[in-house]
Design a protein around this motif. Structure first.
Motif, PDB file in Angstrom:
ATOM      1  N   THR A   6       6.832  -1.017 -11.246  1.00 13.37           N
ATOM      2  CA  THR A   6       5.487  -0.517 -11.439  1.00 13.37           C
ATOM      3  C   THR A   6       5.546   0.997 -11.364  1.00 13.37           C
ATOM      4  O   THR A   6       5.868   1.547 -10.316  1.00 13.37           O
ATOM      5  N   TYR A   7       5.247   1.655 -12.450  1.00 14.86           N
ATOM      6  CA  TYR A   7       5.415   3.094 -12.546  1.00 14.86           C
ATOM      7  C   TYR A   7       6.888   3.428 -12.279  1.00 14.86           C
ATOM      8  O   TYR A   7       7.770   2.608 -12.475  1.00 14.86           O
ATOM      9  N   ASN A   8       7.170   4.610 -11.825  1.00  9.82           N
ATOM     10  CA  ASN A   8       8.558   4.985 -11.569  1.00  9.82           C
ATOM     11  C   ASN A   8       8.829   5.160 -10.079  1.00  9.82           C
ATOM     12  O   ASN A   8       9.859   5.686  -9.697  1.00  9.82           O
ATOM     13  N   HIS A   9       7.895   4.727  -9.254  1.00 16.79           N
ATOM     14  CA  HIS A   9       8.029   4.940  -7.816  1.00 16.79           C
ATOM     15  C   HIS A   9       7.985   3.645  -7.011  1.00 16.79           C
ATOM     16  O   HIS A   9       8.042   3.678  -5.796  1.00 16.79           O
ATOM     17  N   THR A  10       7.865   2.519  -7.700  1.00 16.73           N
ATOM     18  CA  THR A  10       7.706   1.246  -7.003  1.00 16.73           C
ATOM     19  C   THR A  10       8.552   0.173  -7.662  1.00 16.73           C
ATOM     20  O   THR A  10       8.583   0.070  -8.890  1.00 16.73           O
ATOM     21  N   HIS A  11       9.220  -0.621  -6.830  1.00 10.62           N
ATOM     22  CA  HIS A  11       9.970  -1.772  -7.318  1.00 10.62           C
ATOM     23  C   HIS A  11       9.464  -3.031  -6.617  1.00 10.62           C
ATOM     24  O   HIS A  11       9.253  -3.020  -5.405  1.00 10.62           O
ATOM     25  N   VAL A  12       9.291  -4.082  -7.380  1.00  5.35           N
ATOM     26  CA  VAL A  12       8.920  -5.382  -6.830  1.00  5.35           C
ATOM     27  C   VAL A  12       9.995  -6.373  -7.248  1.00  5.35           C
ATOM     28  O   VAL A  12      10.300  -6.516  -8.434  1.00  5.35           O
ATOM     29  N   ILE A  13      10.574  -7.044  -6.275  1.00 12.43           N
ATOM     30  CA  ILE A  13      11.680  -7.970  -6.519  1.00 12.43           C
ATOM     31  C   ILE A  13      11.301  -9.352  -6.000  1.00 12.43           C
ATOM     32  O   ILE A  13      10.786  -9.490  -4.890  1.00 12.43           O
ATOM     33  N   VAL A  14      11.546 -10.372  -6.808  1.00 13.69           N
ATOM     34  CA  VAL A  14      11.273 -11.759  -6.415  1.00 13.69           C
ATOM     35  C   VAL A  14      12.538 -12.578  -6.663  1.00 13.69           C
ATOM     36  O   VAL A  14      13.157 -12.462  -7.723  1.00 13.69           O
ATOM     37  N   PHE A  15      12.908 -13.399  -5.692  1.00 10.09           N
ATOM     38  CA  PHE A  15      14.056 -14.273  -5.908  1.00 10.09           C
ATOM     39  C   PHE A  15      13.924 -15.562  -5.108  1.00 10.09           C
ATOM     40  O   PHE A  15      13.166 -15.648  -4.145  1.00 10.09           O
ATOM     41  N   ASN A  16      14.631 -16.576  -5.548  1.00  9.75           N
ATOM     42  CA  ASN A  16      14.683 -17.863  -4.854  1.00  9.75           C
ATOM     43  C   ASN A  16      15.760 -17.801  -3.796  1.00  9.75           C
ATOM     44  O   ASN A  16      16.946 -17.675  -4.110  1.00  9.75           O
ATOM     45  N   TRP A  17      15.352 -17.897  -2.520  1.00 12.59           N
ATOM     46  CA  TRP A  17      16.332 -17.753  -1.447  1.00 12.59           C
ATOM     47  C   TRP A  17      17.361 -18.875  -1.450  1.00 12.59           C
ATOM     48  O   TRP A  17      18.511 -18.692  -1.055  1.00 12.59           O
ATOM     49  N   GLY A  81      10.832   8.694   2.775  1.00 14.75           N
ATOM     50  CA  GLY A  81       9.680   8.652   1.885  1.00 14.75           C
ATOM     51  C   GLY A  81       9.493   7.329   1.186  1.00 14.75           C
ATOM     52  O   GLY A  81       8.786   7.244   0.178  1.00 14.75           O
ATOM     53  N   LYS A  82      10.119   6.270   1.693  1.00 18.61           N
ATOM     54  CA  LYS A  82       9.983   4.949   1.093  1.00 18.61           C
ATOM     55  C   LYS A  82       9.290   3.997   2.072  1.00 18.61           C
ATOM     56  O   LYS A  82       9.491   4.066   3.280  1.00 18.61           O
ATOM     57  N   ILE A  95       9.691  -8.854  -2.418  1.00 24.29           N
ATOM     58  CA  ILE A  95       9.930  -7.591  -1.713  1.00 24.29           C
ATOM     59  C   ILE A  95       9.379  -6.451  -2.555  1.00 24.29           C
ATOM     60  O   ILE A  95       9.596  -6.407  -3.770  1.00 24.29           O
ATOM     61  N   ALA A  96       8.666  -5.540  -1.921  1.00 27.50           N
ATOM     62  CA  ALA A  96       8.158  -4.353  -2.612  1.00 27.50           C
ATOM     63  C   ALA A  96       8.648  -3.115  -1.886  1.00 27.50           C
ATOM     64  O   ALA A  96       8.530  -3.019  -0.664  1.00 27.50           O
ATOM     65  N   ILE A  97       9.199  -2.181  -2.627  1.00 31.75           N
ATOM     66  CA  ILE A  97       9.641  -0.892  -2.087  1.00 31.75           C
ATOM     67  C   ILE A  97       8.960   0.201  -2.900  1.00 31.75           C
ATOM     68  O   ILE A  97       9.005   0.181  -4.135  1.00 31.75           O
ATOM     69  N   SER A  98       8.315   1.142  -2.221  1.00 26.73           N
ATOM     70  CA  SER A  98       7.529   2.134  -2.933  1.00 26.73           C
ATOM     71  C   SER A  98       7.541   3.484  -2.217  1.00 26.73           C
ATOM     72  O   SER A  98       7.753   3.563  -1.011  1.00 26.73           O
ATOM     73  N   SER A  99       7.278   4.533  -2.987  1.00 22.67           N
ATOM     74  CA  SER A  99       7.082   5.855  -2.400  1.00 22.67           C
ATOM     75  C   SER A  99       5.724   5.949  -1.709  1.00 22.67           C
ATOM     76  O   SER A  99       5.470   6.897  -0.970  1.00 22.67           O
ATOM     77  N   TYR A 100       4.862   4.980  -1.978  1.00 28.34           N
ATOM     78  CA  TYR A 100       3.531   4.943  -1.390  1.00 28.34           C
ATOM     79  C   TYR A 100       3.414   3.741  -0.455  1.00 28.34           C
ATOM     80  O   TYR A 100       4.238   2.827  -0.496  1.00 28.34           O
ATOM     81  N   HIS A 101       2.383   3.735   0.357  1.00 33.29           N
ATOM     82  CA  HIS A 101       2.129   2.566   1.186  1.00 33.29           C
ATOM     83  C   HIS A 101       1.844   1.376   0.271  1.00 33.29           C
ATOM     84  O   HIS A 101       1.139   1.508  -0.739  1.00 33.29           O
ATOM     85  N   ILE A 102       2.380   0.213   0.628  1.00 35.16           N
ATOM     86  CA  ILE A 102       2.280  -0.945  -0.252  1.00 35.16           C
ATOM     87  C   ILE A 102       2.162  -2.226   0.567  1.00 35.16           C
ATOM     88  O   ILE A 102       2.680  -2.321   1.684  1.00 35.16           O
ATOM     89  N   GLY A 103       1.470  -3.198   0.019  1.00 31.44           N
ATOM     90  CA  GLY A 103       1.366  -4.521   0.621  1.00 31.44           C
ATOM     91  C   GLY A 103       1.614  -5.564  -0.449  1.00 31.44           C
ATOM     92  O   GLY A 103       1.201  -5.403  -1.606  1.00 31.44           O
ATOM     93  N   ILE A 104       2.308  -6.639  -0.098  1.00 30.01           N
ATOM     94  CA  ILE A 104       2.658  -7.668  -1.082  1.00 30.01           C
ATOM     95  C   ILE A 104       2.450  -9.053  -0.487  1.00 30.01           C
ATOM     96  O   ILE A 104       2.576  -9.250   0.733  1.00 30.01           O
ATOM     97  N   TYR A 205       0.341  -7.571  -5.369  1.00 27.50           N
ATOM     98  CA  TYR A 205       0.746  -6.394  -4.604  1.00 27.50           C
ATOM     99  C   TYR A 205      -0.245  -5.267  -4.849  1.00 27.50           C
ATOM    100  O   TYR A 205      -0.877  -5.182  -5.902  1.00 27.50           O
ATOM    101  N   ILE A 206      -0.388  -4.410  -3.831  1.00 34.33           N
ATOM    102  CA  ILE A 206      -1.334  -3.303  -3.869  1.00 34.33           C
ATOM    103  C   ILE A 206      -0.622  -2.030  -3.444  1.00 34.33           C
ATOM    104  O   ILE A 206       0.073  -2.004  -2.421  1.00 34.33           O
ATOM    105  N   ILE A 207      -0.793  -0.983  -4.242  1.00 40.12           N
ATOM    106  CA  ILE A 207      -0.182   0.311  -3.952  1.00 40.12           C
ATOM    107  C   ILE A 207      -1.276   1.306  -3.604  1.00 40.12           C
ATOM    108  O   ILE A 207      -2.256   1.435  -4.331  1.00 40.12           O
ATOM    109  N   ASP A 208      -1.124   1.980  -2.493  1.00 43.72           N
ATOM    110  CA  ASP A 208      -2.078   3.024  -2.103  1.00 43.72           C
ATOM    111  C   ASP A 208      -1.584   4.339  -2.678  1.00 43.72           C
ATOM    112  O   ASP A 208      -0.762   5.035  -2.077  1.00 43.72           O
ATOM    113  N   LEU A 209      -2.086   4.701  -3.851  1.00 41.48           N
ATOM    114  CA  LEU A 209      -1.611   5.891  -4.544  1.00 41.48           C
ATOM    115  C   LEU A 209      -2.082   7.184  -3.875  1.00 41.48           C
ATOM    116  O   LEU A 209      -1.546   8.256  -4.147  1.00 41.48           O
TER     117      LEU A 209
END
Length: 212
Positions: A6-17, A81-82, A95-104, A205-209
């Motif tokens: 999502t954009y260039n500052h956020t990654h969202v990853i989903v996998f089957n454990w 900053g992540k 899993i969500a990793i972002s430069s901004y605060h994020i909830g997933i 997921y929600i990003i606080d920009l």
């Protein structure tokens, strides 16, 4: 692993454990002595989640470790900053990793219709009026995911899904971005939620920009 950017500052990853083994992950990541001790105390599924989160970070090139604060909220160290948020439901981990605060949040649509049975605990009167009854389960899962993501975004300090969170009207056929709010007696802020359906799972997921 499914990787959504999502954009260039956020990654969202989903996998089957359950498609990964401990050996597969341990061949690719190195655990500290402290992590190894904690790892040995976990259940089989928690071990895969523990390793999967760390593998996902390295998968996108982030060399940091995951720790938890006193409220059990995850954070990355060393601080760079992540921000991180994650969720699991049955076989899937998100899993969500972002430069901004994020909830997933990720939730599986269950055959026992539990989401319908508990809707009075999280659906406000002004939300119930726009829910299309032909797609009730879809709406309920998305609204639940939004409120769960907002809850994580703010570190769990606003606990009432009825009183502290509000979702604006949306159409599941057309909208991929949904307006939502955190509201209290002294605080009100608008956010935008993103969602998608992955098989029988609902990912939100929600990003606080705005960092302030």
């Amino acid at each position: 692993m499914n990787l959504f950017s999502t954009y260039n500052h956020t990654h969202v990853i989903v996998f089957n454990w359950n498609k990964f083994s401990e050996t597969m992950f341990l061949e690719k990541i190195i655990l500290s002595k402290k992590d190894k001790m904690f790892f040995l105390s976990l259940s089989k599924q928690r071990k895969i989640e523990f390793l999967g989160i760390r593998y996902a970070l390295r998968y996108i090139g982030i060399k940091m470790n995951v720790f938890y604060n006193e409220k059990r909220n995850p954070f990355l160290f060393p601080l760079g900053g992540k921000n991180i948020s994650f969720s699991h439901s049955f076989e899937k981990i998100a899993i969500a990793i972002s430069s901004y605060h994020i909830g997933i949040d990720i939730e599986k649509s269950r055959k026992d219709n539990k989401i319908i049975k508990i809707k009075k605990k999280f659906i406000r009167d002004d939300e119930s009026i726009f829910i299309n009854q032909n797609y009730e389960k879809d709406y309920l899962h998305i609204i639940w995911g939004i409120k769960e993501s907002l809850y994580k975004l703010k570190g769990g300090i606003f606990y009432s899904f009825l009183n502290h969170y509000k979702v604006s009207p949306f159409c599941i056929k057309n909208d991929s971005c949904i307006s939502c709010w955190i509201i209290t007696n002294y605080y009100s802020k608008k956010f935008y939620a993103f969602y998608r359906k992955i098989e029988e799972y609902y990912l939100v997921y929600i990003i606080d920009l705005k960092k302030k």
